[in-house]
Design an enzyme around this catalytic site. Structure first.
Site, short mmCIF file in Angstrom:
data_model
loop_
_atom_site.label_atom_id
_atom_site.label_comp_id
_atom_site.label_asym_id
_atom_site.label_seq_id
_atom_site.Cartn_x
_atom_site.Cartn_y
_atom_site.Cartn_z
N ARG A 120 20.98 40.64 43.61
CA ARG A 120 20.00 40.90 42.53
C ARG A 120 19.37 42.34 42.58
O ARG A 120 18.20 42.43 42.68
CB ARG A 120 19.02 39.82 42.63
N GLN A 125 21.81 44.09 37.26
CA GLN A 125 21.28 43.21 36.07
C GLN A 125 22.18 43.11 35.01
O GLN A 125 22.22 41.94 34.47
CB GLN A 125 20.27 43.96 35.65
N ASP A 128 24.68 39.86 35.58
CA ASP A 128 23.80 38.76 36.50
C ASP A 128 23.82 37.62 35.32
O ASP A 128 23.17 37.36 34.68
CB ASP A 128 22.33 39.29 36.62
N SER A 131 20.87 35.20 35.36
CA SER A 131 19.79 35.68 34.55
C SER A 131 19.82 35.31 33.20
O SER A 131 19.22 34.78 32.25
CB SER A 131 19.34 36.98 34.81
N TYR A 226 15.35 35.90 45.17
CA TYR A 226 15.49 34.33 45.08
C TYR A 226 14.19 33.99 45.84
O TYR A 226 13.76 34.65 46.42
CB TYR A 226 16.74 33.99 45.93
P1 NAD Z 1 15.47 30.50 40.41
O1 NAD Z 1 16.03 29.75 39.21
O2 NAD Z 1 16.29 30.46 41.78
O3 NAD Z 1 14.05 29.79 40.48
C1 NAD Z 1 13.12 29.61 39.50
C2 NAD Z 1 11.61 29.85 39.88
O4 NAD Z 1 11.11 28.93 40.94
C3 NAD Z 1 11.47 31.21 40.91
O5 NAD Z 1 10.54 31.93 40.06
C4 NAD Z 1 10.95 30.57 42.10
O6 NAD Z 1 10.06 31.57 42.68
C5 NAD Z 1 10.54 29.35 41.75
N1 NAD Z 1 10.18 28.31 42.67
C6 NAD Z 1 10.73 28.07 43.58
N2 NAD Z 1 10.23 27.08 44.59
C7 NAD Z 1 8.95 26.83 43.72
C8 NAD Z 1 7.87 25.76 43.91
N3 NAD Z 1 7.96 25.11 45.09
N4 NAD Z 1 6.84 25.87 43.10
C9 NAD Z 1 6.96 26.77 41.96
N5 NAD Z 1 7.97 27.43 41.91
C10 NAD Z 1 8.91 27.69 42.74
O7 NAD Z 1 14.98 32.01 40.12
P2 NAD Z 1 15.38 33.02 38.94
O8 NAD Z 1 14.69 32.64 37.82
O9 NAD Z 1 17.05 33.16 38.95
O10 NAD Z 1 15.10 34.48 39.58
C11 NAD Z 1 13.87 34.73 40.33
C12 NAD Z 1 13.34 35.93 40.22
O11 NAD Z 1 14.41 36.89 40.92
C13 NAD Z 1 13.17 36.54 38.90
O12 NAD Z 1 11.84 36.13 38.34
C14 NAD Z 1 13.17 38.03 39.19
O13 NAD Z 1 11.91 38.65 39.42
C15 NAD Z 1 14.09 38.21 40.10
N6 NAD Z 1 15.36 38.54 39.48
C16 NAD Z 1 15.76 40.06 39.78
C17 NAD Z 1 17.12 40.50 39.30
C18 NAD Z 1 17.53 41.71 39.49
O14 NAD Z 1 16.66 42.44 39.84
N7 NAD Z 1 18.57 42.00 39.24
C19 NAD Z 1 17.91 39.64 38.60
C20 NAD Z 1 17.52 38.36 38.56
C21 NAD Z 1 16.27 37.94 38.94
#
Ligand code: NAD
Length: 373
Positions: A120, A125, A128, A131, A226
């Site tokens: 990530r 991006q 991805d 996402s 993650y």
């Molecule tokens: P995900 O689907 O793996 O998880 C969803 C959310 O659940 C996350 O925000 C995580 O922090 C939250 N979570 C986990 N355990 C928890 C708990 N006990 N209570 C409450 N929340 C909890 O995550 P995602 O949506 O695929 O991505 C997470 C983050 O990664 C994004 O917000 C973003 O900042 C980052 N991201 C970066 C890139 C990139 O830079 N290329 C791409 C995708 C995502």
């Protein structure tokens, strides 16, 4: 070089590549073969693919003739023997949960790129798929909740009385959760959000949600975007806070996931007991065990008048847009491994190519996958 696009198995509605992305592959000097009927559930006919320059073939022909086989949910084990020697598979194979299958794939000399393992990074991006699909699932979760909720989302002041706005709670403010916040706000709801990563507080607030903080979460800043597993003590405090807010909520959307692990259990049965009849929970973490104790994957459970909808594949319900974005993600990724002449060039110096590759040369090459299984 031939790139084959498979038809997904029911209940999946999406297709990995729409005609517009097929045309983009053809511009890269590749030939595109699409399984008959692949786009049917995404409102796309075989004729649309042929108009874009693709051939329509049977499943067996695609498997035996393609140098790269693209799918969403992966090629079934029963079909591995039909693949061309040296074939490359690209799709979402969830290797952290399917270690034995990865070893079988490696032993067959197949090169596998699993898009759910893409690093990530900023450069990643545009490729991805987690996402792009989670974004649509977050939208759809709110629309689905609104359909099942026996009241309205916005406040309405009418001559016959005032309707109060719905209270929506989002657990997990990642890509899906943030889109759920934005969608619920657009529908006029009051929104609260929980996440273990303090970094998302400002994002939630800028979308108009109140961020509920639980102190003492494990640091996920080095986990490459993650989430990481939390301590039992933290989860217990978080559950208590969620319980307190859930009794006032009308809708709960849960999205909390940790790659390679069971989803954290955050909404207990006793919390559902405290909710009002007519409330709706949509659990997007259903396929990895669910964030709610009563969730059943791909089912709607009604408990004391509360509907609990378990569905981790809501992107499939927006099949046309989801397929469009998935296909664009794949065009961007395959540009990294297709050279100007339309041949294959695997550059292991590229962190995105290396990080997404799971099996190559007879081995499971991905360190995270090898360590997890
Ligand atoms: P995900 O689907 O793996 O998880 C969803 C959310 O659940 C996350 O925000 C995580 O922090 C939250 N979570 C986990 N355990 C928890 C708990 N006990 N209570 C409450 N929340 C909890 O995550 P995602 O949506 O695929 O991505 C997470 C983050 O990664 C994004 O917000 C973003 O900042 C980052 N991201 C970066 C890139 C990139 O830079 N290329 C791409 C995708 C995502």
């Amino acid at each position: 070089m031939t790139i084959g696009i498979l038809k997904e198995q029911a209940p999946e509605n999406r297709v990995a590549v729409l005609p517009e992305s097929a045309a983009a592959f053809i511009k890269l000097n590749a030939q595109i073969a699409v399984e008959q009927g692949a786009g049917n559930n995404a409102s796309t006919a075989d004729a649309d693919y042929t108009a874009a320059g693709a051939k329509i073939l049977s499943r067996d022909e695609i498997l035996s003739q393609s140098d790269i086989v693209i799918s969403i949910n992966g090629v079934e084990e029963a079909d591995f023997g039909k693949l061309k020697n040296g074939a490359i598979l690209v799709g979402q194979y969830l290797p952290l949960y399917n270690g034995a299958k990865m070893k079988t794939i490696a032993a067959k000399g197949i090169t596998l790129f699993s898009m759910d393992m893409l690093p990530r990074t900023t450069r990643g991006q545009a490729m991805d798929v987690l996402s792009s699909q989670a974004n649509l699932a977050g939208y759809k979760a709110v629309v689905l909740a609104a359909t099942h909720y026996p009241k309205l989302f916005p406040m309405l002041m009418t001559a016959a009385g005032t309707i109060t706005p719905a209270k929506v709670m989002i657990i997990g403010a990642g890509v899906a959760g943030l889109q759920a916040i934005a969608t619920a706000k657009r529908l006029g709801a009051q929104v609260e959000a929980f996440d273990t990563r303090p970094a998302v507080k400002e994002e939630c607030q800028s979308l108009g949600a109140k961020f509920i903080e639980v102190e003492g979460a494990a640091d996920a800043s080095k986990a490459g975007g993650y989430a990481v597993e939390q301590s039992a003590e933290f989860i217990a405090r978080q559950k208590a806070k969620i319980h307190e807010h859930a009794s006032k909520a009308d809708i709960i959307i849960t999205t909390a996931q940790i790659p390679g692990r069971k989803a954290p259990l955050l909404v207990e049965k006793t919390t559902v007991d405290a909710m009002k009849p007519g409330s709706v929970i949509v659990d997007l973490a259903a396929s990895t065990g669910g964030n709610c104790e009563l969730t059943k994957d791909r089912e709607i459970v009604i408990y004391n008048g509360v509907k609990i909808i378990g569905n981790s594949n809501l992107a499939s319900d927006t099949a046309l847009d989801a397929s469009k974005l998935y296909g664009k993600n794949l065009v961007n990724f395959l540009k990294l491994i297709i050279n100007k002449e339309g041949g294959i060039n695997l550059n292991w110096e590229d962190d995105l190519v290396k990080g997404t590759c799971i099996t190559h040369g007879g081995n499971v090459t991905n360190e995270k996958v090898a360590a997890a299984n």
